[in-house]
Design an enzyme around this catalytic site. Sequence first.
Site, PDB file in Angstrom:
ATOM      1  N   ASN A 121       2.538   0.065  -0.052  1.00 38.92           N
ATOM      2  CA  ASN A 121       3.943   0.491  -0.147  1.00 38.92           C
ATOM      3  C   ASN A 121       4.052   1.963  -0.546  1.00 38.92           C
ATOM      4  OD1 ASN A 121       4.920  -2.195   0.303  1.00 38.92           O
ATOM      5  ND2 ASN A 121       4.342  -2.672  -1.803  1.00 38.92           N
ATOM      6  N   HIS A 125      14.073 -10.922  -3.480  1.00 35.17           N
ATOM      7  CA  HIS A 125      12.720 -10.935  -4.070  1.00 35.17           C
ATOM      8  C   HIS A 125      12.581 -11.958  -5.203  1.00 35.17           C
ATOM      9  CE1 HIS A 125       9.292  -9.062  -6.334  1.00 35.17           C
ATOM     10  NE2 HIS A 125       8.892  -8.767  -5.108  1.00 35.17           N
ATOM     11  N   GLU A 185      18.801  -6.989  -1.879  1.00 32.54           N
ATOM     12  CA  GLU A 185      17.933  -5.831  -1.680  1.00 32.54           C
ATOM     13  C   GLU A 185      18.653  -4.908  -0.702  1.00 32.54           C
ATOM     14  OE1 GLU A 185      13.870  -7.003  -0.624  1.00 32.54           O
ATOM     15  OE2 GLU A 185      14.060  -8.742  -1.924  1.00 32.54           O
ATOM     16  N   SER A 201      12.077  -6.623   1.670  1.00 39.58           N
ATOM     17  CA  SER A 201      10.676  -6.277   1.485  1.00 39.58           C
ATOM     18  C   SER A 201       9.755  -6.870   2.531  1.00 39.58           C
ATOM     19  CB  SER A 201      10.214  -6.708   0.097  1.00 39.58           C
ATOM     20  OG  SER A 201      10.305  -8.111  -0.044  1.00 39.58           O
ATOM     21  N   ASP A 251      18.793  -3.964  -5.257  1.00 36.97           N
ATOM     22  CA  ASP A 251      17.375  -3.689  -5.499  1.00 36.97           C
ATOM     23  C   ASP A 251      16.883  -2.750  -4.398  1.00 36.97           C
ATOM     24  OD1 ASP A 251      14.616  -3.720  -5.628  1.00 36.97           O
ATOM     25  OD2 ASP A 251      14.431  -5.897  -5.832  1.00 36.97           O
ATOM     26  N   HIS A 258      12.369  -0.842  -1.797  1.00 34.17           N
ATOM     27  CA  HIS A 258      11.779  -0.303  -0.564  1.00 34.17           C
ATOM     28  C   HIS A 258      12.641   0.779   0.083  1.00 34.17           C
ATOM     29  CE1 HIS A 258       8.447  -3.119  -0.553  1.00 34.17           C
ATOM     30  NE2 HIS A 258       9.309  -3.960  -1.076  1.00 34.17           N
ATOM     31  N   LYS A 314       6.349   2.266  -5.579  1.00 35.90           N
ATOM     32  CA  LYS A 314       6.257   2.221  -4.119  1.00 35.90           C
ATOM     33  C   LYS A 314       6.314   3.653  -3.591  1.00 35.90           C
ATOM     34  CE  LYS A 314       7.054  -2.607  -4.120  1.00 35.90           C
ATOM     35  NZ  LYS A 314       7.965  -3.681  -4.450  1.00 35.90           N
TER      36      LYS A 314
HETATM   37  C1  LIG Z   1       7.910  -4.752  -5.379  1.00 36.92           C
HETATM   38  C2  LIG Z   1       9.276  -5.280  -5.554  1.00 36.92           C
HETATM   39  C3  LIG Z   1       9.814  -5.506  -6.825  1.00 36.92           C
HETATM   40  C4  LIG Z   1       8.990  -5.399  -8.073  1.00 36.92           C
HETATM   41  O1  LIG Z   1       8.685  -4.101  -8.378  1.00 36.92           O
HETATM   42  P1  LIG Z   1       7.336  -3.809  -9.186  1.00 36.92           P
HETATM   43  O2  LIG Z   1       7.536  -2.462  -9.742  1.00 36.92           O
HETATM   44  O3  LIG Z   1       6.232  -3.888  -8.184  1.00 36.92           O
HETATM   45  O4  LIG Z   1       7.224  -4.873 -10.236  1.00 36.92           O
HETATM   46  C5  LIG Z   1      11.129  -5.875  -6.912  1.00 36.92           C
HETATM   47  N1  LIG Z   1      11.883  -6.066  -5.820  1.00 36.92           N
HETATM   48  C6  LIG Z   1      11.394  -5.898  -4.580  1.00 36.92           C
HETATM   49  C7  LIG Z   1      12.271  -6.109  -3.414  1.00 36.92           C
HETATM   50  C8  LIG Z   1      10.071  -5.519  -4.408  1.00 36.92           C
HETATM   51  O5  LIG Z   1       9.580  -5.369  -3.190  1.00 36.92           O
END
Ligand SMILES: *Cc1c(COP(=O)(O)O)cnc(C)c1O
Length: 410
Positions: free
Chosen positions: A53, A139, A189, A193, A218, A221, A252
């Site tokens: 990522n 997620h 999101e 993801s 969220d 990404h 990421k």
């Molecule tokens: C990776 C991810 C998370 C968690 O983030 P981390 O910093 O890796 O714990 C939360 N939401 C989504 C959509 C993700 O892809």
Amino acid sequence: MPSDSNIRPEDALTAGLKQLESQGLRRALRIVDSAQSPRLTVPPRDVLNFSSNDYLGLAAHPALVQAAVHTAERFGVGSGASRLICGSLRPHHALEEALASFKGTEAALTFNSGYAAALGAITAVIGKDDVVILDRLAHACIVDAARLAGAKLRVFRHNDLNDLERMLKWARSRSDAASAPRRILIVTESVFSMDGDIAPLSDIAALKEAYGAWLMVDEAHATGLFGTRGSGLVEEFGLAGRVEIQMATLGKALGSSGGAICGSRALIDWLINRARSFIYTTAPAPMAAAAATAAVQLVQSGEGRGLRDRLWALVEHFKTGMIQHGWPPPPLRSAIIPWMLGEDRLAVSWAGRLLDRNILVPAIRQPTVPKGTARLRFTLSASHAPEDINRLVDAMNGIRGLDERDSSHA
Ligand SMILES: *Cc1c(COP(=O)(O)O)cnc(C)c1O
């Protein structure tokens, strides 16, 4: 199920692992002996990496490494305590100021991970009399947080505004009953993801206003990739003032590690007082905060814009290559490109055959995605070269060619 009280714990677990194995669902770790980049050393071989990522290639960028090293020299490597005891080091505050201005919010608060950010934020603002409404593909950390909050949980069909509105109506109608929900929180999101598609954020914001709900987005990404500053889709859609809780990960596109919540000063002060995954944990390493601050600056610079342009050009190059060879067109405008295969074992088999060709692409299976939707998940990075993409397209065609030959002999 028979009682297993007479079975040794290891034997019970080994039996569970065997069952996972037989379903093609057993997972295992793979040691990587190099920094994140398009080429990884995964002994005994070197592989071309389409699984990270690290979309902008910042995880090993000299500016981030230097920021981390300088900060380690000045602040050491450990934070010593939680933020509220004596771990609230200057680098954490510098990062939070940088994030608030990046995301266009009054304030920001950082956590050890995005997972911890979701857990802390949702359980702090939501209680058992409240309703959380999630996109079906949200997620795991969001689902876990909503469950932990004890809220009434409703799930709407992926990106389906009618289904979302139906649930908002239901939640509002409860307001007239004795068990009135105090709060309704919608969580989605912005870039999904595992599918790489995008939520209709403007419409969702309009609905949450019509029904008096709150909205959490969220941007795991999308942070670093969308909008003029590169802060995400909330910025690109001009919604910064209308999303109560903006969530980001620092691990990421931002190339470091940690998570963040951005929003009003009141929200952040509330989280400092109520988010258990913030309060009861040692503060993140100061050097991780410094690396993330360097990333937030880099992403907004000319270099950051250049990296985004390069990434989108590579995504176009990959899509064009696949379409030219008769593969169905992948979703628009995302560095996450899912290749749907359906059965878990089929996804595992394709990933294995790509690995035989020294190309690392993860097979995504349940429970990460719903049963029957197993897939390969290609992720591209600005640090790939067009030739890397060509190698991937050639490998996909090579594997398909072998399959077709096999089935024509059958
Ligand atoms: C990776 C991810 C998370 C968690 O983030 P981390 O910093 O890796 O714990 C939360 N939401 C989504 C959509 C993700 O892809």
